[in-house]
Enzyme design. Structure first.
Site, PDB file in Angstrom:
ATOM      1  N   SER A 265       0.831  -1.194   0.000  1.00 17.09           N
ATOM      2  CA  SER A 265       0.000   0.000   0.000  1.00 17.09           C
ATOM      3  C   SER A 265       0.869   1.248   0.000  1.00 17.09           C
ATOM      4  O   SER A 265       2.077   1.185   0.233  1.00 17.09           O
ATOM      5  CB  SER A 265      -0.900   0.003   1.236  1.00 17.09           C
ATOM      6  OG  SER A 265      -0.129   0.330   2.373  1.00 17.09           O
ATOM      7  N   LYS A 266       0.227   2.352  -0.262  1.00 20.92           N
ATOM      8  CA  LYS A 266       0.908   3.634  -0.285  1.00 20.92           C
ATOM      9  C   LYS A 266       1.668   3.855   1.026  1.00 20.92           C
ATOM     10  O   LYS A 266       2.777   4.359   1.031  1.00 20.92           O
ATOM     11  CB  LYS A 266      -0.138   4.720  -0.494  1.00 20.92           C
ATOM     12  CG  LYS A 266       0.403   6.122  -0.585  1.00 20.92           C
ATOM     13  CD  LYS A 266      -0.706   7.092  -0.913  1.00 20.92           C
ATOM     14  CE  LYS A 266      -1.500   7.516   0.311  1.00 20.92           C
ATOM     15  NZ  LYS A 266      -0.728   8.324   1.261  1.00 20.92           N
ATOM     16  N   ARG A 267       1.040   3.475   2.106  1.00 24.37           N
ATOM     17  CA  ARG A 267       1.642   3.617   3.434  1.00 24.37           C
ATOM     18  C   ARG A 267       2.999   2.938   3.546  1.00 24.37           C
ATOM     19  O   ARG A 267       3.911   3.443   4.191  1.00 24.37           O
ATOM     20  CB  ARG A 267       0.716   3.028   4.501  1.00 24.37           C
ATOM     21  CG  ARG A 267      -0.494   3.868   4.778  1.00 24.37           C
ATOM     22  CD  ARG A 267      -0.450   4.484   6.173  1.00 24.37           C
ATOM     23  NE  ARG A 267      -1.495   5.472   6.352  1.00 24.37           N
ATOM     24  CZ  ARG A 267      -1.382   6.747   5.995  1.00 24.37           C
ATOM     25  NH1 ARG A 267      -0.257   7.202   5.446  1.00 24.37           N
ATOM     26  NH2 ARG A 267      -2.371   7.589   6.172  1.00 24.37           N
ATOM     27  N   GLY A 269       5.185   2.498   1.300  1.00 24.40           N
ATOM     28  CA  GLY A 269       6.195   3.310   0.642  1.00 24.40           C
ATOM     29  C   GLY A 269       6.669   4.421   1.565  1.00 24.40           C
ATOM     30  O   GLY A 269       7.862   4.644   1.730  1.00 24.40           O
TER      31      GLY A 269
END
Length: 508
Positions: A265-267, A269
């Site tokens: 998920s974006k998190r 990254g």
RNA sequence: GGCCGGUUCGUCUAUCGGCUAGGACAGCCCCCUUUCACGGGGCAAAGACGGGUUCGAUUCCCGUACCGGCUACCA
């Protein structure tokens, strides 16, 4: 008869496009182009509450950067326009109602509160998430439990309702996935998914089937997270009477977090310090900016390449492919079943490989902006190309060109004299004073002669060239980096070389 | 919990019953290089477990374990 290959990528415009999304686009694109088919982009914006300004434009910008050009889309037009589901709204209701009339779906009048209450009431340790299914629907307010009169009255009174699919009892639904083979579901385990929402918009389930049919989609590729709802879609194809036109399905493996487990998920990254989105994305509501691969310094060729190899390979040891090669070699049956943990180190390796492979000319349009960041304006293209060729093998990400190439065009602002100081003495100082003089007078100016002059002078001073090279390097580039020192001196020229020597001498 | 999917070096993966299990990234060592890279060479590192089927299983089947996905009027 073979119908024309038509595939679609159907993102919902809710934010930045992440790795998995781009890979889904890529596999769609590769398959379509290889088969001489069409690649369609359809915007799935049926959830108006999740609409995000700018997300659609972002998706198209990303596709453009990647070089994956749609044949049909809301932006490019096409014979099946409109390509935004919100603009196709009117078409869905008739199919939902047709399903009700045919007994394959029903009206449900339960309010969100009632649904919530139902979930609370039926929630047990063994059944943590009660479903609106063949059992529970008997206890809810719908056209299956209400009399015709009641239903008619509710409808006439404008009571909000949804249309749900009526999952059949004791049936088996199966299909052949291009990657996974035969997958079987039992209808008793599947719930009565909402097909048409109270606001009149279809859910994904209805819309995807209706649109894939209308747009004559031949193959439908999507992430593995869709596998559980496949039986709903299969049944819809059947109930709508379109079974013979149903596309072939392939559910792509997921891209997982590098550490631990779960979907990337974006998190992750943000947490681990690498991009997840293809390009920078700024959330219009929070203003929060998420970095992308592009801005982090990846070449689109590398990005595409690394994505393709995440879950697919051609069976050989080759790992570097151009888009064109991928189009030729891609095959869905060589796509992995299992999810792949994303490895940023490997991603960087791909970029490094692509930087090394690309010509200086091809690289220059990427390097120019990096140098411009440092207020360097290059007007000598031949020089730029020469520099790029000299330093590219030292650059993993595009911004690396700033350090590796900047000093060719501009005197360093900082010199790492701290590394020099400990071993600095008058003998060395004298050597460099004389070196500056010798260089000012030398007749020729090329790397080889420079090296000779340098070494001869070192001999005269009874110094080892080895202990003088690093100081010389630091004088010219500012630190312990860059290509061969004599090549650098050669390129920056007599004036800059002498000036930098004198400048650093004054600092010591 | 239920359903569905998955399971080869730390990571990405090859292998379509014959394996001394190959490659790549990362790691370590050496050479090249008096920076850093590139390049070359080397080391270390894997078939979740248990049953079958078979002359032979990483490969086929079953079970177990573990991991993941789904379980919204989101996609």
């Amino acid at each position: 008869m073979n119908k024309k290959v038509r595939v679609r990528f159907a993102p919902s415009p809710t934010g930045g496009l992440h790795l998995g999304g781009v890979r889904t686009v890529l596999f769609n694109y590769l398959f379509a182009k290889q088969q001489g088919g069409d690649f369609i982009v359809r915007i799935e914006d049926t959830d108006q509450t999740r609409f995000v300004e700018g997300a659609e434009a972002y998706i198209f910008n990303t596709l453009k950067w990647c070089g994956l050009h749609p044949d049909e889309s809301p932006l490019h037009g096409g014979p099946f326009a409109p390509y935004r589901q919100s603009e196709r709204k009117a078409a869905y209701r008739q199919y939902a109602e047709q399903l009700v009339n045919d007994g394959y779906a029903y009206y449900a009048f339960d309010t969100p509160e009632e649904l919530e209450q139902m979930r609370i009431n039926h929630k047990t340790a063994e059944n943590p998430s009660p479903q609106y299914n063949h059992l529970l629907r008997a206890h809810m307010r719908n056209s299956l439990t209400l009399s015709n009169e009641e239903v008619k009255d509710l409808l006439a009174a404008g009571t909000p309702y949804v249309i749900r699919i009526k999952m059949p009892l004791d049936e088996t639904v199966s299909f052949t996935d291009m990657i996974r083979g035969e997958v079987v579901f039992h209808t008793n385990q599947v719930d009565d998914k909402v097909l048409l929402k109270a606001d009149g918009m279809p859910t994904y389930h209805l819309a995807v089937v209706v649109d894939d049919y209308t747009m004559q989609i031949s193959h439908a590729f999507r992430g593995e997270e869709w596998l559980p709802s496949a039986p709903v879609h299969i049944l819809l194809w059947k109930y709508l009477g379109w079974e013979k036109d149903m596309p072939l399905w392939a559910h792509l493996p997921l891209i997982l977090k590098p550490d631990g487990n779960g979907k990337l998920s974006k998190r992750d990254g943000d947490r681990l310090g690498f991009p997840v989105f293809a390009m920078d994305w700024t959330d219009p509501k929070t203003g929060e900016k998420t970095i992308g691969f592009k801005e982090r310094g990846f070449l689109p060729q590398a990005f595409i390449n690394l994505l393709a190899l995440l879950g697919w390979n051609d069976g050989t040891d080759n790992e570097i492919f151009t888009l064109e090669e991928l189009v030729n070699k891609f095959s869905m049956d060589r796509v992995h079943k299992g999810g792949a943990k994303f490895d940023f180190e490997k991603a960087k390796w791909y970029n490094h490989e692509w930087i090394k492979r690309l010509s200086a000319k091809d690289l220059s349009s990427y390097v120019l902006p990096v140098l411009a960041e440092q207020n360097i304006v290059v007007n000598d293209e031949a020089l730029l190309l020469r520099v790029i060729d000299l330093v590219k093998e030292r650059c993993t990400l595009l911004p690396d060109f700033a350090q590796q190439a900047g000093f060719f065009f501009k005197e360093p602002v900082h010199f790492d004299t701290a590394s020099l100081q400990p071993k600095w003495d008058e003998k060395k100082n004298l050597f460099f004073v004389e070196l500056a003089m010798a260089l000012e007078l030398s007749k020729s100016w090329n790397a080889a002669d420079l090296e000779t002059t340098f070494k001869e002078l070192a001999a005269v001073h009874q110094l080892k060239p080895g202990e003088l090279m690093l100081p010389f390097r630091i004088m010219l580039v500012g630190g312990k980096f860059g290509p061969g020192v004599f090549d650098i001196a050669d390129i920056i020229g007599r004036d800059a070389t002498v000036a930098r020597i004198k400048h650093v001498l004054s600092l010591l």
